[in-house]
Scaffold this motif. Sequence first.
Motif, PDB file in Angstrom:
ATOM      1  N   SER A  23       0.824  -1.203   0.000  1.00  0.00           N
ATOM      2  CA  SER A  23       0.000   0.000   0.000  1.00  0.00           C
ATOM      3  C   SER A  23       0.862   1.258   0.000  1.00  0.00           C
ATOM      4  O   SER A  23       0.502   2.251  -0.611  1.00  0.00           O
ATOM      5  N   HIS A  88     -10.500   6.764   4.601  1.00  0.00           N
ATOM      6  CA  HIS A  88     -10.061   5.387   4.845  1.00  0.00           C
ATOM      7  C   HIS A  88      -8.580   5.484   5.180  1.00  0.00           C
ATOM      8  O   HIS A  88      -7.855   6.291   4.599  1.00  0.00           O
ATOM      9  N   ASP A 121      -8.915  -1.568   0.252  1.00  0.00           N
ATOM     10  CA  ASP A 121      -9.254  -2.961   0.549  1.00  0.00           C
ATOM     11  C   ASP A 121      -9.253  -3.199   2.064  1.00  0.00           C
ATOM     12  O   ASP A 121      -8.228  -3.006   2.718  1.00  0.00           O
ATOM     13  N   PRO A 122     -10.390  -3.614   2.643  1.00  0.00           N
ATOM     14  CA  PRO A 122     -10.469  -3.812   4.093  1.00  0.00           C
ATOM     15  C   PRO A 122      -9.583  -4.937   4.624  1.00  0.00           C
ATOM     16  O   PRO A 122      -9.310  -4.985   5.822  1.00  0.00           O
ATOM     17  N   SER A 123      -9.123  -5.824   3.783  1.00  0.00           N
ATOM     18  CA  SER A 123      -8.273  -6.917   4.256  1.00  0.00           C
ATOM     19  C   SER A 123      -6.810  -6.479   4.420  1.00  0.00           C
ATOM     20  O   SER A 123      -5.989  -7.256   4.888  1.00  0.00           O
ATOM     21  N   THR A 124      -6.496  -5.239   4.058  1.00  0.00           N
ATOM     22  CA  THR A 124      -5.144  -4.718   4.207  1.00  0.00           C
ATOM     23  C   THR A 124      -4.804  -4.598   5.694  1.00  0.00           C
ATOM     24  O   THR A 124      -5.598  -4.058   6.461  1.00  0.00           O
ATOM     25  N   PRO A 125      -3.649  -5.111   6.121  1.00  0.00           N
ATOM     26  CA  PRO A 125      -3.280  -4.982   7.542  1.00  0.00           C
ATOM     27  C   PRO A 125      -3.175  -3.516   7.956  1.00  0.00           C
ATOM     28  O   PRO A 125      -2.586  -2.711   7.247  1.00  0.00           O
ATOM     29  N   TYR A 127      -5.830  -1.501   8.379  1.00  0.00           N
ATOM     30  CA  TYR A 127      -6.918  -0.722   7.767  1.00  0.00           C
ATOM     31  C   TYR A 127      -7.879  -0.209   8.833  1.00  0.00           C
ATOM     32  O   TYR A 127      -8.212  -0.922   9.777  1.00  0.00           O
ATOM     33  N   ASN A 129     -11.684   1.778   8.941  1.00  0.00           N
ATOM     34  CA  ASN A 129     -12.869   2.244   8.237  1.00  0.00           C
ATOM     35  C   ASN A 129     -13.254   3.615   8.784  1.00  0.00           C
ATOM     36  O   ASN A 129     -13.201   3.833   9.982  1.00  0.00           O
ATOM     37  N   SER A 134     -11.408   1.009  14.000  1.00  0.00           N
ATOM     38  CA  SER A 134     -10.658  -0.234  13.907  1.00  0.00           C
ATOM     39  C   SER A 134     -11.088  -1.199  14.994  1.00  0.00           C
ATOM     40  O   SER A 134     -11.431  -0.796  16.096  1.00  0.00           O
ATOM     41  N   LYS A 143     -14.748  -9.809  19.406  1.00  0.00           N
ATOM     42  CA  LYS A 143     -14.836  -9.243  18.064  1.00  0.00           C
ATOM     43  C   LYS A 143     -16.152  -9.616  17.389  1.00  0.00           C
ATOM     44  O   LYS A 143     -16.794  -8.781  16.775  1.00  0.00           O
ATOM     45  N   SER A 147     -18.892  -6.754  16.542  1.00  0.00           N
ATOM     46  CA  SER A 147     -19.020  -6.400  15.139  1.00  0.00           C
ATOM     47  C   SER A 147     -20.462  -6.094  14.767  1.00  0.00           C
ATOM     48  O   SER A 147     -20.721  -5.299  13.883  1.00  0.00           O
TER      49      SER A 147
END
Length: 171
Positions: A23, A88, A121-125, A127, A129, A134, A143, A147
Amino acid sequence: MGKNKKRQRQEKVHKVEAKESQSCKESSSDGAPTMTVKSGTKVENVLKFSRKTLEEGKHRKIFWTGNGKAITRTISCAETLKRHFQLHQVTEISQESAQEGAGKVTYIPSIRILQSLDKIDPSTPGYQNPEKGSTFWLNPQTKAEKSSETLSYGHFPKRRKIQEKSEGEVE
């Protein structure tokens, strides 16, 4: 201090670059402005430039970097900018090694924060929102429970007001 001593000190320290993630490489290749924050950086000046850049639409991303004593100032800049825009964010923490003279190695902490108006991409370490923040610090067992609840950043449950008793009331 003489010229030779200064030159010797400058020759002693050789910095080794920290590995950048995907990234970070993408943001630098996009032409996003890189805001390098140092310990003496004036926060208001840096924020004024970054707000102007995002408001005018020149760029859709801002990339913050800082190391050593400037880490807290870098985080403050990024968090302040997040209050004004729905951004983001991807945060990376690492350490850079610096070799001094005869094999002595020191480690300097560094942080890189990518903020974007576009979705990442939300799967990026690392990340975060813009709406929910977080879930990094939540316990693994909570979690799943949390959630489904609203985890809005900066919002805390309302405190119960304590009603003051008038002078005439008896407990």
